[in-house]
Design an enzyme around this catalytic site. Structure first.
Site, PDB file in Angstrom:
ATOM      1  N   ASP A  10      -0.536  -1.622  18.900  1.00 50.09           N
ATOM      2  CA  ASP A  10      -0.003  -0.558  17.674  1.00 50.09           C
ATOM      3  C   ASP A  10      -0.526   1.229  17.371  1.00 50.09           C
ATOM      4  OD1 ASP A  10       1.603  -0.767  15.385  1.00 50.09           O
ATOM      5  OD2 ASP A  10      -0.702  -0.930  14.045  1.00 50.09           O
ATOM      6  N   SER A  11       0.355   1.591  16.745  1.00 48.33           N
ATOM      7  CA  SER A  11      -0.519   3.309  16.323  1.00 48.33           C
ATOM      8  C   SER A  11      -1.262   2.882  16.127  1.00 48.33           C
ATOM      9  CB  SER A  11       0.717   3.629  15.445  1.00 48.33           C
ATOM     10  OG  SER A  11       1.008   2.727  14.530  1.00 48.33           O
ATOM     11  N   TYR A  51       2.803   7.493  13.386  1.00 45.13           N
ATOM     12  CA  TYR A  51       3.519   7.067  14.157  1.00 45.13           C
ATOM     13  C   TYR A  51       4.565   7.583  13.125  1.00 45.13           C
ATOM     14  CZ  TYR A  51       1.280   6.040  19.033  1.00 45.13           C
ATOM     15  OH  TYR A  51       0.708   5.404  19.780  1.00 45.13           O
ATOM     16  N   GLY A  52       4.761   6.863  12.125  1.00 48.01           N
ATOM     17  CA  GLY A  52       6.148   6.730  11.770  1.00 48.01           C
ATOM     18  C   GLY A  52       6.644   8.091  10.921  1.00 48.01           C
ATOM     19  N   CYS A  93       4.949  -2.775  16.446  1.00 49.86           N
ATOM     20  CA  CYS A  93       4.933  -1.211  15.572  1.00 49.86           C
ATOM     21  C   CYS A  93       5.952  -1.478  15.746  1.00 49.86           C
ATOM     22  CB  CYS A  93       4.099  -0.406  16.723  1.00 49.86           C
ATOM     23  SG  CYS A  93       4.396   1.340  15.719  1.00 49.86           S
ATOM     24  N   GLU A 139      -3.992   1.038   4.240  1.00 51.90           N
ATOM     25  CA  GLU A 139      -5.601   1.304   4.879  1.00 51.90           C
ATOM     26  C   GLU A 139      -6.290   1.724   3.932  1.00 51.90           C
ATOM     27  OE1 GLU A 139      -5.417   3.207   8.437  1.00 51.90           O
ATOM     28  OE2 GLU A 139      -3.384   2.376   8.579  1.00 51.90           O
ATOM     29  N   CYS A 169       7.898  -3.149   9.268  1.00 50.60           N
ATOM     30  CA  CYS A 169       6.648  -2.345   9.881  1.00 50.60           C
ATOM     31  C   CYS A 169       5.250  -3.057   9.839  1.00 50.60           C
ATOM     32  CB  CYS A 169       6.210  -1.175   8.347  1.00 50.60           C
ATOM     33  SG  CYS A 169       4.992  -0.098   8.769  1.00 50.60           S
ATOM     34  N   HIS A 227       2.404  -2.767   8.736  1.00 52.96           N
ATOM     35  CA  HIS A 227       1.268  -2.803   7.789  1.00 52.96           C
ATOM     36  C   HIS A 227       1.882  -3.407   7.008  1.00 52.96           C
ATOM     37  CE1 HIS A 227      -0.690   0.608   9.094  1.00 52.96           C
ATOM     38  NE2 HIS A 227      -1.733   0.730   8.809  1.00 52.96           N
TER      39      HIS A 227
HETATM   40  N1  DGL Z   1       2.537   0.646  12.545  1.00 55.67           N
HETATM   41  C1  DGL Z   1       3.194   1.050  12.171  1.00 55.67           C
HETATM   42  C2  DGL Z   1       5.263   0.628  12.159  1.00 55.67           C
HETATM   43  O1  DGL Z   1       5.331  -0.782  12.477  1.00 55.67           O
HETATM   44  C3  DGL Z   1       3.200   2.160  10.391  1.00 55.67           C
HETATM   45  C4  DGL Z   1       2.083   2.879  10.935  1.00 55.67           C
HETATM   46  C5  DGL Z   1       2.658   4.059  11.402  1.00 55.67           C
HETATM   47  O2  DGL Z   1       3.507   4.684  11.000  1.00 55.67           O
HETATM   48  O3  DGL Z   1       1.938   4.704  12.430  1.00 55.67           O
HETATM   49  O4  DGL Z   1       6.403   1.223  11.709  1.00 55.67           O
END
Ligand code: DGL
Length: 268
Positions: free
Chosen positions: A12-13, A44-45, A75, A155, A187, A189
């Site tokens: 994941d990011s 990353y988003g 991710c 977070e 997502c 999160h």
């Molecule tokens: N883990 C990313 C996702 O599932 C969200 C966090 C990010 O923006 O990196 O899209």
């Protein structure tokens, strides 16, 4: 190393993908897991597809070099931007991603005429979810909503306080009594908000789909189909590209258990 005893690679990011790792541990307790969180370069988003692709391929190479038998793209942003390239690089190592698994789950529930998908800006703008869902069932109507504030709130651990509730109301108000019959948490999160979202929508007919659970179920099936299941593992190893101040505490919240052996790997 025998293929069966090789680890499953999950990435994941950042730490959001630990929600997927947790679901995989529950579904496959005898598998070794190698997790990579790109904590130095998250989020990353909000980045371009080219940048996300470059990062994703670096991590894929890292996992392949460690002999993983399967890769789970935990991710949504990476799944939306780099799935094809990751599959190409992985060769005969199977690659599963959260967008495909979440979409399959939504469509398999059959009752669905209208599905809402929430995710990062990159995921929503990519159109990857409508494409995946419509490939499975072209009659399903898909509504998209970017909820970028959910990532920093998760977070911070603010998933059910007053501020979280206000943000949920602001983003998801349009889905209240709107006729949707499923909501995909697009997502990694967002599963942390599942309870708060259920409370807000207060409609038991709306299925809240957690792609973490869906991808874990798909991984289990894929391992059986390919005769790759392990019966002797159960270790969890975590690699990150940076160890931010509160990483340990947050990671344990995402993972739902104590985290030992976190190794820092420089990706730049
Ligand atoms: N883990 C990313 C996702 O599932 C969200 C966090 C990010 O923006 O990196 O899209």
């Amino acid at each position: 190393m025998k293929k069966q005893t090789a680890p499953i690679g999950i990435f994941d990011s950042g730490i959001g993908g630990l929600t997927v790792a947790k679901a995989v541990m529950e579904a496959l307790p005898n598998e070794d897991i190698l997790y990579f969180g790109d904590t130095a370069r998250v989020p990353y988003g909000i980045k371009s597809q080219e940048t996300v692709r470059k990062y994703a391929l670096e991590i894929t190479r890292f996992l392949l070099d460690r002999g993983v038998k399967m890769i789970l793209v935990a991710c949504n942003t990476v799944s939306a931007s780099a799935k094809k390239e990751i599959i190409e690089m992985a060769g005969d190592v199977p690659v599963l991603d959260v967008i495909t698994s979440g979409s399959e789950k939504a469509v398999s529930l059959k009752t669905h005429n209208e599905v809402a998908v929430i995710g990062t800006l990159a995921t929503v703008n990519s159109g990857a979810y409508p494409k995946a869902i419509k490939q499975l069932d072209q009659h399903v109507k898909v509504r998209l909503k970017a909820c970028p504030m959910f990532v920093p709130l998760a977070e911070e651990g603010w998933t059910d306080n007053e501020i979280a509730q206000k943000v949920i109301e602001e983003y998801l108000g349009e889905f209240e009594d709107s006729g949707i019959d499923a909501l995909i948490l697009g997502c990694t999160h967002y599963p942390l908000f599942k309870k708060s979202i259920e409370t807000f929508l207060h409609d038991e007919h709306i299925h809240i789909i957690d792609s973490a659970e869906s991808i874990a179920a798909s991984a289990k099936q894929e391992l059986v189909d390919r005769n790759l299941s392990n019966t002797t593992g159960g270790n969890f190893q975590c690699f990150v590209s940076d160890q931010p101040q509160r990483f340990q505490e947050l990671a344990e919240r995402f993972l739902g258990r104590e985290l030992v052996n976190v190794e820092i790997v420089s990706m730049v």
